[in-house]
Design an enzyme around this catalytic site. Structure first.
Site, mmCIF file in Angstrom:
data_model
loop_
_atom_site.group_PDB
_atom_site.id
_atom_site.type_symbol
_atom_site.label_atom_id
_atom_site.label_comp_id
_atom_site.label_asym_id
_atom_site.label_seq_id
_atom_site.Cartn_x
_atom_site.Cartn_y
_atom_site.Cartn_z
ATOM 1 N N SER A 1 -4.439 3.148 -13.217
ATOM 2 C CA SER A 1 -3.768 2.773 -14.498
ATOM 3 C C SER A 1 -4.939 2.552 -15.326
ATOM 4 O O SER A 1 -4.601 3.034 -16.633
ATOM 5 C CB SER A 1 -3.124 1.255 -14.320
ATOM 6 O OG SER A 1 -1.977 1.348 -13.403
ATOM 7 N N LYS B 1 3.728 -10.497 -8.635
ATOM 8 C CA LYS B 1 4.942 -10.231 -9.483
ATOM 9 C C LYS B 1 5.862 -11.131 -9.548
ATOM 10 O O LYS B 1 6.492 -11.302 -10.486
ATOM 11 C CB LYS B 1 5.527 -8.665 -9.026
ATOM 12 C CG LYS B 1 4.619 -7.759 -9.099
ATOM 13 C CD LYS B 1 5.328 -6.203 -8.683
ATOM 14 C CE LYS B 1 4.353 -5.096 -8.906
ATOM 15 N NZ LYS B 1 4.985 -3.895 -8.441
ATOM 16 N N GLY C 1 7.635 -7.117 -4.326
ATOM 17 C CA GLY C 1 8.274 -6.808 -5.605
ATOM 18 C C GLY C 1 8.537 -5.383 -5.870
ATOM 19 O O GLY C 1 9.565 -5.132 -6.500
#
Length: 322
Positions: free
Chosen positions: A16, A65, A131
């Site tokens: 990311s 999450k 999640g």
């Protein structure tokens, strides 16, 4: 310099930061995105940093999450429905918003897989109960798909099934669960399975442990047209991808979903859409691929963005325990 973060444990493997920084650059935003490993106390502190504007926005990954939703002041409908969030953002200091951009990434990937098949898929085998699995299950049920969930922990499996049965879609779209065993994952229904999704963290485990765990998949009984989708992202094939290939099945990973959910999160933070070519290019280079996939349409982005911008009171606040 605006600060953006990825919170989770572990996070060192994440791609990311690479593409998010490229996205900021494409928008002319002076920002930096850093992956930060946190425990429960650290997550609480992180939520407060985003709430007061010290951090402009954040993504939250496993195993936090569910807690990410609990710590927010408001949440999107999807985050509330799923019971988990992966994105924090603010419009004004003091109010922490939670969204789930994962489910939109799942929807985009299901569209892509359906296009490759020439039709919408109707039956899936889902590995995992966390999640990410909830996001996959939620998107599938909203499309009327029948899903068999395989879980390693009974309590977690029962929780996901209870949630899923409360969100089944009309006459179509049903969910049932089986324990993590080769005997349970057998039966006539296997031959009708069109998609196997791995939403576990097994890709982060040792090779031998993963190899044993994936024996639960009835490889020899799956039809040759079945697709295998591993939500993890790696420059080299994961164990389940190699196992699928040995069974003659098409396998793909979570790179496309990762890009879509990340781009949507970036838009929530900046109110601008990052350049797809910029973020796709840097991720494709890191993964040593020619490309990741075609960008969703402008209308698709707009609808997904508006869905996550609509916030409701979460009913859970940071003062409560989780």
């Amino acid at each position: 310099m605006l600060k953006f973060r990825l919170y989770g444990a572990p996070v060192a493997h994440s791609y990311s930061p690479l593409f998010q920084d490229a996205g900021f650059a494409s928008l002319g935003v002076q920002g930096t995105y850093v992956a930060e490993e946190v425990d429960t106390a650290g997550l609480r502190e992180a939520a407060q940093r985003v709430r007061v504007g010290a951090v402009r926005g954040a993504n939250i990954t496993l195993p936090w999450k569910r807690e990410a939703l609990a710590l927010a002041d408001t949440a999107s409908t999807w985050a509330m429905r799923l019971g988990v969030a992966n994105t924090w953002w603010t419009e004004r200091a003091g109010v922490l918003h939670a969204s789930n951009t994962d489910v939109h990434g799942v929807e985009a990937m299901l569209d892509r897989l359906g296009e490759a098949q020439g039709r919408s898929m109707q039956r899936a085998l889902l590995l995992g109960t966390g999640g990410a699995a909830r996001a996959v299950l939620g998107a599938m049920l909203s499309r009327g798909m029948d899903v068999v969930v395989v879980g390693r922990r009974r309590e977690a499996l029962e929780g996901v099934l209870a949630w899923g049965r409360g969100h089944e879609s009309g006459a179509a779209g049903r969910v049932r669960g089986v324990p993590w065993s080769e005997e349970a994952c057998a039966g006539a229904w296997v031959a009708q399975t069109e998609l196997v999704v791995d939403a576990t963290s097994l890709a982060l485990q040792e090779h031998e442990e993963a190899a044993r765990a994936y024996r639960v998949v009835p490889w020899d009984a799956l039809p040759p047209t079945c697709r295998v989708w591993d939500l993890s992202v790696s420059a080299s094939p994961t164990h389940i991808a190699r196992r699928a290939a040995s069974a003659g099945l098409y396998a793909t990973d979570g790179a496309y979903m990762l890009l879509v959910q990340g781009a949507l999160a970036c838009r929530l933070w900046t109110e601008e859409q990052p350049s797809w070519s910029a973020i796709e290019g840097v991720l494709a280079t890191a993964l040593q691929r020619g490309s990741i996939g075609k960008e969703p349409s402008h209308a698709w982005w707009t609808a997904s963005y508006r869905a996550e911008r609509r916030q409701v009171r979460s009913g859970v606040c940071a003062s409560e325990s989780f």
